[in-house]
Design a protein around this motif. Structure first.
Motif, PDB file in Angstrom:
ATOM      1  N   PRO A  43     -11.429 -80.185 -21.644  1.00  0.00           N
ATOM      2  CA  PRO A  43     -12.700 -80.529 -22.299  1.00  0.00           C
ATOM      3  C   PRO A  43     -12.614 -80.637 -23.834  1.00  0.00           C
TER       4      PRO A  43
ATOM      5  N   ILE B 225     -19.524 -77.821 -29.425  1.00  0.00           N
ATOM      6  CA  ILE B 225     -20.078 -77.794 -28.067  1.00  0.00           C
ATOM      7  C   ILE B 225     -20.986 -76.570 -28.015  1.00  0.00           C
TER       8      ILE B 225
ATOM      9  N   ARG C 292     -19.875 -76.047 -21.296  1.00  0.00           N
ATOM     10  CA  ARG C 292     -18.430 -75.998 -21.190  1.00  0.00           C
ATOM     11  C   ARG C 292     -18.024 -74.724 -20.432  1.00  0.00           C
TER      12      ARG C 292
ATOM     13  N   GLN D 277     -16.978 -80.132 -17.526  1.00  0.00           N
ATOM     14  CA  GLN D 277     -15.836 -79.968 -16.619  1.00  0.00           C
ATOM     15  C   GLN D 277     -15.751 -81.140 -15.645  1.00  0.00           C
TER      16      GLN D 277
ATOM     17  N   ILE E  68     -18.351 -63.782 -16.429  1.00  0.00           N
ATOM     18  CA  ILE E  68     -16.889 -63.723 -16.378  1.00  0.00           C
ATOM     19  C   ILE E  68     -16.328 -65.128 -16.481  1.00  0.00           C
ATOM     20  N   ASP E  69     -15.391 -65.321 -17.390  1.00  0.00           N
ATOM     21  CA  ASP E  69     -14.708 -66.604 -17.497  1.00  0.00           C
ATOM     22  C   ASP E  69     -13.723 -66.690 -16.330  1.00  0.00           C
ATOM     23  N   ALA E  70     -13.968 -67.635 -15.433  1.00  0.00           N
ATOM     24  CA  ALA E  70     -13.171 -67.716 -14.197  1.00  0.00           C
ATOM     25  C   ALA E  70     -11.724 -68.117 -14.445  1.00  0.00           C
ATOM     26  N   ARG E  71     -11.424 -68.591 -15.644  1.00  0.00           N
ATOM     27  CA  ARG E  71     -10.060 -69.077 -15.896  1.00  0.00           C
ATOM     28  C   ARG E  71      -9.079 -67.954 -16.198  1.00  0.00           C
TER      29      ARG E  71
ATOM     30  N   LYS F   9     -12.621 -71.377 -31.828  1.00  0.00           N
ATOM     31  CA  LYS F   9     -12.869 -71.073 -30.413  1.00  0.00           C
ATOM     32  C   LYS F   9     -12.442 -72.234 -29.515  1.00  0.00           C
TER      33      LYS F   9
ATOM     34  N   VAL G 199     -16.384 -72.416 -16.920  1.00  0.00           N
ATOM     35  CA  VAL G 199     -16.694 -72.027 -15.549  1.00  0.00           C
ATOM     36  C   VAL G 199     -16.928 -70.522 -15.553  1.00  0.00           C
TER      37      VAL G 199
END
Lengths: 132, 249
Positions: free
Chosen positions: A98, A117, A121, A37, B11-14, B112, A123
């Motif tokens: 990314p 990857i 990768r 990121q 948790i995926d923050a996006r 993915k 957040v």
């Protein structure tokens, strides 16, 4: 992902999750950020603090950076982000998206563009602590 | 108390920010097809250009393997970075595409990676107030269609076919899939019609939006949006748009 957009995602997700769990006060949030990121930590922390003020949160945020690991699907070679040879412009594009790395990079051993990857990768919120 | 460590779940923050980015978009319309080469990108770009004369419009190219909307609308400006990415305004419409990050290079994304790229684009793009967000979809029913179903539940699908049996047989499978998944199908556009139309066949099961005759001159208007709107193709598209792409006052 841009730092402000990212910080917004973190705070919104934390608020949603805390609400879902019946948590009245968030005290601590643990984050895991992928090296890919390429986040500017000063901007990111500033954005987080501003957004926490907006949402009325005073939480400690712990950030760990996950080192990037790639694996070639052709020759099996594994390597890290710094082993790619690329210019600043390409790094900037990867910072925003990314997955664009698959356009700009190849396996340093066999030259294949078919790699994955494995780590580094995204957040992620790994933990939230607070009062119920 | 630590809830997530117990659950070993991150948790995926996006995800939580995607809805926020789209909250001021009135209608989201995905231009899709089961088959490639039926003119999806021309249809998506032309619809966007027509709508932009009257409405606030965004065009998102999700065809990662073969992005082409930027060529049709002649996208010569780049996004601006401001608390996310502000799409450039091109011929009156806001535009976002993977080409801003991959340039002209191939983008060999796997399953993915496609989902991740879509989530990232949806999370960072600041569309602002829009009447319409038009999405130029890739052919088939891969990850991109699943992503729309998952992250843009209110999206409406416009499905493009040609009268060829090879196109229609494949397009039907996408339509059945969309129906099975309770997606909102706005209708079918029959493109590249020469002599035989399959209007009656389509109308048996799905809403028919209109037909577009094969325009032998269309290639000349690629990259020339104002000429594209004046073309036979543009005029026929305009009839469909004025009938089916409306915003309730």
């Amino acid at each position: 992902m841009h730092e402000w957009a990212l910080a917004e995602g973190v705070i919104k997700a934390a608020v949603e999750k805390a609400k879902e769990r019946g948590m009245e006060k968030i005290e601590e949030i643990d984050l895991k950020i992928g090296e890919m990121q390429n986040i500017d930590m000063d901007i990111f922390r500033f954005a987080l603090s501003q957004l926490m003020n907006e949402f009325g949160i005073r939480a400690k945020i712990n950030i760990s950076i996950e080192k990037t690991k790639f694996k070639c699907m052709v020759c099996g070679h594994e390597w890290h982000f710094e082993e790619f040879e690329m210019g600043e412009e390409e790094k900037e594009m990867i910072h925003f998206l990314p997955e664009s790395i698959f356009s700009h990079a190849r396996c340093p051993k066999c030259g294949s563009q078919y790699f994955e990857i494995v780590e580094g990768r995204g957040v992620w919120i790994t933990s939230i602590r607070g009062e119920k | 108390m630590d809830y997530f460590h117990k659950r070993r779940k991150m948790i995926d923050a996006r995800y939580s920010v995607i809805e926020e980015r789209l909250k001021n978009v009135k209608r989201i319309i995905a231009i899709s097809s089961g088959k490639g080469g039926v003119g999806k990108s021309m249809v998506a770009s032309t619809i966007s250009l027509i709508l932009a004369k009257k409405y606030k419009v965004g065009l998102l190219d999700l065809d990662f393997y073969g992005p082409s909307s930027h060529i049709i609308i002649n996208a010569d400006k780049k996004p601006e970075e401001k608390n996310g990415l502000i799409p450039p305004e091109i011929n009156g419409l806001k535009f976002m595409s993977i080409i801003y990050f991959t340039e002209d290079k191939p983008s060999p994304l796997k399953g993915k990676d496609i989902i991740n790229a879509i989530v990232e684009l949806l999370a960072i793009t600041i569309w602002g107030n829009l009447d319409f967000l038009i999405i130029d979809m890739p052919p088939g029913m891969g990850e991109e269609v699943m992503a729309i179903i998952k992250f843009m539940k209110r999206a409406e699908f416009v499905v493009v076919t040609t009268p060829s049996i090879l196109a229609w047989e494949t397009v039907k499978k996408l339509l059945i899939f969309l129906k099975n998944n309770k997606c909102n199908i706005l209708g079918i556009i029959e493109n590249m019609v020469r002599e035989e139309s399959i209007k009656k066949e389509i109308e048996k099961s799905f809403p028919y939006m209109g037909s577009i005759k094969f325009d032998y001159d269309l290639e000349k208007y690629i990259g020339k949006p104002s000429k594209l709107l004046e073309s036979k193709f543009g005029n026929e598209m305009e009839k469909i748009v004025s009938k089916h792409f409306l915003i309730a006052p």
